[in-house]
Design a protein around this motif. Structure first.
Motif, mmCIF file in Angstrom:
data_model
loop_
_atom_site.group_PDB
_atom_site.id
_atom_site.type_symbol
_atom_site.label_atom_id
_atom_site.label_comp_id
_atom_site.label_asym_id
_atom_site.label_seq_id
_atom_site.Cartn_x
_atom_site.Cartn_y
_atom_site.Cartn_z
ATOM 1 N N ASN A 33 -10.008 54.066 1.351
ATOM 2 C CA ASN A 33 -9.672 55.472 1.600
ATOM 3 C C ASN A 33 -9.014 56.109 0.384
ATOM 4 O O ASN A 33 -9.224 57.291 0.095
ATOM 5 C CB ASN A 33 -8.752 55.597 2.814
ATOM 6 N N ASN A 34 -8.227 55.325 -0.350
ATOM 7 C CA ASN A 34 -7.508 55.857 -1.514
ATOM 8 C C ASN A 34 -8.352 55.903 -2.774
ATOM 9 O O ASN A 34 -8.064 56.695 -3.683
ATOM 10 C CB ASN A 34 -6.260 55.007 -1.798
ATOM 11 N N ASN A 35 -9.387 55.051 -2.851
ATOM 12 C CA ASN A 35 -10.092 54.893 -4.126
ATOM 13 C C ASN A 35 -11.567 55.262 -4.112
ATOM 14 O O ASN A 35 -12.113 55.582 -5.172
ATOM 15 C CB ASN A 35 -9.948 53.450 -4.622
ATOM 16 N N ILE A 36 -12.222 55.201 -2.962
ATOM 17 C CA ILE A 36 -13.668 55.492 -2.981
ATOM 18 C C ILE A 36 -14.037 56.566 -1.952
ATOM 19 O O ILE A 36 -15.188 56.677 -1.540
ATOM 20 C CB ILE A 36 -14.526 54.223 -2.802
ATOM 21 N N ASN A 37 -13.037 57.343 -1.538
ATOM 22 C CA ASN A 37 -13.276 58.531 -0.702
ATOM 23 C C ASN A 37 -13.875 58.232 0.662
ATOM 24 O O ASN A 37 -14.593 59.072 1.226
ATOM 25 C CB ASN A 37 -14.168 59.550 -1.445
ATOM 26 N N THR A 38 -13.596 57.058 1.206
ATOM 27 C CA THR A 38 -13.988 56.800 2.592
ATOM 28 C C THR A 38 -12.947 57.436 3.513
ATOM 29 O O THR A 38 -11.841 57.773 3.092
ATOM 30 C CB THR A 38 -14.073 55.287 2.882
ATOM 31 N N ARG A 39 -13.334 57.595 4.759
ATOM 32 C CA ARG A 39 -12.409 58.106 5.778
ATOM 33 C C ARG A 39 -12.486 57.155 6.974
ATOM 34 O O ARG A 39 -13.035 57.470 8.017
ATOM 35 C CB ARG A 39 -12.786 59.543 6.182
ATOM 36 N N ILE A 40 -11.948 55.971 6.762
ATOM 37 C CA ILE A 40 -12.007 54.918 7.773
ATOM 38 C C ILE A 40 -10.688 54.912 8.539
ATOM 39 O O ILE A 40 -9.617 55.067 7.943
ATOM 40 C CB ILE A 40 -12.246 53.549 7.116
ATOM 41 N N ASN A 41 -10.776 54.729 9.821
ATOM 42 C CA ASN A 41 -9.582 54.641 10.652
ATOM 43 C C ASN A 41 -8.729 53.461 10.191
ATOM 44 O O ASN A 41 -9.201 52.328 10.120
ATOM 45 C CB ASN A 41 -9.997 54.451 12.121
ATOM 46 N N THR A 42 -7.464 53.735 9.862
ATOM 47 C CA THR A 42 -6.585 52.675 9.361
ATOM 48 C C THR A 42 -6.106 51.747 10.477
ATOM 49 O O THR A 42 -5.525 50.700 10.207
ATOM 50 C CB THR A 42 -5.367 53.269 8.636
ATOM 51 N N SER A 43 -6.354 52.121 11.712
ATOM 52 C CA SER A 43 -6.040 51.245 12.846
ATOM 53 C C SER A 43 -7.255 50.356 13.121
ATOM 54 O O SER A 43 -8.186 50.742 13.828
ATOM 55 C CB SER A 43 -5.694 52.080 14.088
ATOM 56 N N VAL A 44 -7.248 49.177 12.518
ATOM 57 C CA VAL A 44 -8.386 48.264 12.623
ATOM 58 C C VAL A 44 -8.422 47.638 14.014
ATOM 59 O O VAL A 44 -7.405 47.164 14.519
ATOM 60 C CB VAL A 44 -8.304 47.183 11.523
ATOM 61 N N GLN A 45 -9.587 47.640 14.615
ATOM 62 C CA GLN A 45 -9.762 47.128 15.969
ATOM 63 C C GLN A 45 -10.196 45.664 15.951
ATOM 64 O O GLN A 45 -10.635 45.140 14.930
ATOM 65 C CB GLN A 45 -10.828 47.960 16.698
ATOM 66 N N THR A 46 -10.094 45.012 17.102
ATOM 67 C CA THR A 46 -10.673 43.689 17.330
ATOM 68 C C THR A 46 -11.778 43.838 18.364
ATOM 69 O O THR A 46 -11.601 44.528 19.364
ATOM 70 C CB THR A 46 -9.604 42.708 17.856
ATOM 71 N N VAL A 47 -12.914 43.206 18.121
ATOM 72 C CA VAL A 47 -14.026 43.300 19.066
ATOM 73 C C VAL A 47 -14.594 41.897 19.305
ATOM 74 O O VAL A 47 -14.697 41.094 18.380
ATOM 75 C CB VAL A 47 -15.116 44.269 18.550
ATOM 76 N N GLU A 48 -14.901 41.614 20.567
ATOM 77 C CA GLU A 48 -15.471 40.308 20.897
ATOM 78 C C GLU A 48 -16.969 40.302 20.639
ATOM 79 O O GLU A 48 -17.666 41.293 20.901
ATOM 80 C CB GLU A 48 -15.171 39.965 22.360
ATOM 81 N N VAL A 49 -17.459 39.166 20.162
ATOM 82 C CA VAL A 49 -18.853 39.091 19.726
ATOM 83 C C VAL A 49 -19.828 39.391 20.856
ATOM 84 O O VAL A 49 -20.911 39.932 20.630
ATOM 85 C CB VAL A 49 -19.132 37.706 19.077
ATOM 86 N N GLY A 50 -19.453 39.109 22.099
ATOM 87 C CA GLY A 50 -20.351 39.354 23.219
ATOM 88 C C GLY A 50 -20.171 40.695 23.888
ATOM 89 O O GLY A 50 -20.859 41.006 24.874
ATOM 90 N N SER A 51 -19.283 41.543 23.354
ATOM 91 C CA SER A 51 -18.965 42.822 23.990
ATOM 92 C C SER A 51 -19.913 43.936 23.545
ATOM 93 O O SER A 51 -20.315 43.991 22.382
ATOM 94 C CB SER A 51 -17.524 43.216 23.647
ATOM 95 N N SER A 52 -20.208 44.859 24.476
ATOM 96 C CA SER A 52 -21.015 46.030 24.109
ATOM 97 C C SER A 52 -20.254 46.954 23.164
ATOM 98 O O SER A 52 -20.861 47.794 22.490
ATOM 99 C CB SER A 52 -21.430 46.798 25.368
ATOM 100 N N ASP A 53 -18.933 46.798 23.086
ATOM 101 C CA ASP A 53 -18.125 47.624 22.185
ATOM 102 C C ASP A 53 -18.494 47.407 20.724
ATOM 103 O O ASP A 53 -18.181 48.240 19.867
ATOM 104 C CB ASP A 53 -16.636 47.326 22.354
ATOM 105 N N ILE A 54 -19.148 46.300 20.426
ATOM 106 C CA ILE A 54 -19.519 45.981 19.053
ATOM 107 C C ILE A 54 -20.357 47.099 18.418
ATOM 108 O O ILE A 54 -20.275 47.359 17.220
ATOM 109 C CB ILE A 54 -20.273 44.623 19.028
ATOM 110 N N PHE A 55 -21.120 47.803 19.260
ATOM 111 C CA PHE A 55 -22.027 48.832 18.747
ATOM 112 C C PHE A 55 -21.302 50.094 18.282
ATOM 113 O O PHE A 55 -21.910 50.978 17.700
ATOM 114 C CB PHE A 55 -23.078 49.174 19.808
#
Length: 199
Positions: A33-55
């Motif tokens: 975010n500071n160096n290559i102009n991305t706008r990524i949420n700084t609150s990193v999530q955890t997702v389970e490999v079998g979850s539909s949330d992965i998408f």
């Protein structure tokens, strides 16, 4: 700042420490975010490999030292995620390689991990790494290698081995890596993020 993207750490079964390097991905996000102009949420999530949330995540990071196990549903879910446009970066934190290579055969029985040449675009998407993947931690003293799985010429999975980028992304006090090594790790991480978001 409004956030356009979310990234996540992959939680898997098998007893491996998927939760290792807890400061790594948040630090990489801040760097990007500071160096290559991305706008990524700084609150990193955890997702389970079998979850539909992965998408919900265009980029997922996976790490650990030990055993990995995907059941059939996990493997199918991960395969569908990657083929539909997702990107998985697996960073071997030391000792993960024999387990993850076996489990990836469940995800893609007919695909092989292919070593990426030093001129692959992921090594120059922002910062040039003419010699390919940088070495951050010594471990066995072997040369760092980057492997990929492709689908219709798109790199959908990156496996970094004998490099340990994630240790270089962690807070400086965790591993006491020299600033030069940490900077290399973060720059290579930024290349991976940039490539994953644009391809």
């Amino acid at each position: 700042m409004s956030f356009a993207q979310d990234v996540a750490v992959l939680k898997y079964s098998g007893g491996g420490d998927w939760y290792s390097n807890p400061t790594a991905l948040p630090n990489l996000v801040k760097y990007c975010n500071n160096n290559i102009n991305t706008r990524i949420n700084t609150s990193v999530q955890t997702v389970e490999v079998g979850s539909s949330d992965i998408f919900e995540f265009p980029f997922i990071h996976m790490t650990g030292h030990g055993n990995v196990f995907f059941n059939e549903d996990d493997a199918e879910n991960l395969r569908n995620y990657l083929i539909s446009g997702g990107f998985l970066h697996i960073d071997d934190n030391y000792g993960m390689e024999p387990f993850i290579t076996k489990e990836l055969k469940k995800v893609f029985p007919n695909k092989e991990l292919i070593e990426l040449p030093n001129n692959h675009p992921i090594f120059s998407s922002v910062y040039p790494f003419n010699a390919g993947l940088p070495k951050i931690h010594e471990h066995d003293g072997k040369a760092p290698k980057a492997f990929g799985i492709f689908n219709e010429d798109r790199l959908i999975l990156l496996f970094t081995f004998e490099s340990d980028l994630g240790d270089g992304w962690e807070d400086e006090a965790v591993h006491n890596d020299p600033s030069e090594a940490r900077e290399k790790a973060l720059k290579m991480g930024a290349n991976i993020i940039k490539y994953a978001f644009e391809n």
